[in-house]
Write a protein that holds these residues in place. Sequence first.
Motif, mmCIF file in Angstrom:
data_model
loop_
_atom_site.group_PDB
_atom_site.id
_atom_site.type_symbol
_atom_site.label_atom_id
_atom_site.label_comp_id
_atom_site.label_asym_id
_atom_site.label_seq_id
_atom_site.Cartn_x
_atom_site.Cartn_y
_atom_site.Cartn_z
ATOM 1 N N THR A 193 0.828 -1.205 0.000
ATOM 2 C CA THR A 193 0.000 0.000 0.000
ATOM 3 C C THR A 193 0.861 1.253 0.000
ATOM 4 O O THR A 193 2.007 1.246 0.472
ATOM 5 N N ALA A 194 0.291 2.312 -0.509
ATOM 6 C CA ALA A 194 0.921 3.630 -0.462
ATOM 7 C C ALA A 194 -0.129 4.625 0.015
ATOM 8 O O ALA A 194 -1.293 4.543 -0.381
ATOM 9 N N CYS A 195 0.273 5.551 0.876
ATOM 10 C CA CYS A 195 -0.663 6.515 1.459
ATOM 11 C C CYS A 195 -0.069 7.914 1.402
ATOM 12 O O CYS A 195 1.152 8.082 1.392
ATOM 13 N N ALA A 196 -0.946 8.899 1.394
ATOM 14 C CA ALA A 196 -0.518 10.299 1.435
ATOM 15 C C ALA A 196 -1.462 11.066 2.344
ATOM 16 O O ALA A 196 -2.666 10.805 2.372
ATOM 17 N N ALA A 197 -0.907 12.002 3.124
ATOM 18 C CA ALA A 197 -1.696 12.782 4.082
ATOM 19 C C ALA A 197 -1.407 14.258 3.911
ATOM 20 O O ALA A 197 -0.248 14.680 3.847
ATOM 21 N N ILE A 198 -2.474 15.057 3.844
ATOM 22 C CA ILE A 198 -2.369 16.510 3.711
ATOM 23 C C ILE A 198 -2.629 17.138 5.076
ATOM 24 O O ILE A 198 -3.656 16.868 5.700
ATOM 25 N N PRO A 199 -1.712 17.980 5.570
ATOM 26 C CA PRO A 199 -1.931 18.608 6.884
ATOM 27 C C PRO A 199 -3.013 19.668 6.829
ATOM 28 O O PRO A 199 -3.133 20.421 5.863
ATOM 29 N N ILE A 200 -3.828 19.717 7.892
ATOM 30 C CA ILE A 200 -4.873 20.727 8.049
ATOM 31 C C ILE A 200 -4.775 21.265 9.466
ATOM 32 O O ILE A 200 -4.616 20.493 10.408
#
Length: 245
Positions: A193-200
């Motif tokens: 799996t590959a994941c990406a997270a955008i900071p808020i």
Amino acid sequence: MIGSVQRALRLLEAVSVHTDGAPAKQLAREAGLPLPTAYHLLRTLTHEGYLRREQGVFVLGPAAARLGRGSCEQRRREAVLSTMERWRDTLGVAVYFAVYHDGEIEPTVLVESSEHPAVEEWADFRETAHAHAIGQCLLAQLDTGSRLDHLRRHPVEAITPYTVRDGASLLERLAAIERTRTVVEREQYMLGTACAAIPITLGRTAAVMAISVPLAQESRLAPAIERLSEEITEVVRSLMFSISI
């Protein structure tokens, strides 16, 4: 149907249309109730905080106001959920929203489908923040002291061959991540799996919006994140009011 509940609700509706309040006799007439019944229900609703009596008239009380706020927050939550479902369907990814609250990772909303399943939580999500994009992105938004405190309670442990090996390496990685930078993780939490997270940033609360794809489809991450980044500001205000943090 429970008649007393129905009658009480009719009285609340009658009170709600009078901004400056109304006396018991007028409310009884508008709700179609005998005056003694209206008096009894008005006293009960006042005792419970749903009404307040001021200079001989009844107005909505704090308990009723909380109900109204809850309704608004529910509508905002539904709007956010609808947006996340649209992202799932148009981007073809599972979509996550999480916050860092009281020293812990809190996965708040997950939108997936049989075609776009979320990553299986095979290791406790809250205890493995060092190994997934959501956790790394949240930790990167904290100050150094808060990061150290988190790692004292949840030590770094390799759970795949690609997981960061120790706390010092993780802290070095986190220090290099800008607070506004998207974090991408490949097979550190789950092989394949590959994941990406955008900071808020929601006030003083660290939060992230994230997506995941099978590693074989990693090429889809970059355009999906670009699209998500462009649209995410539209829901940030709603997130501030609708997500329990």
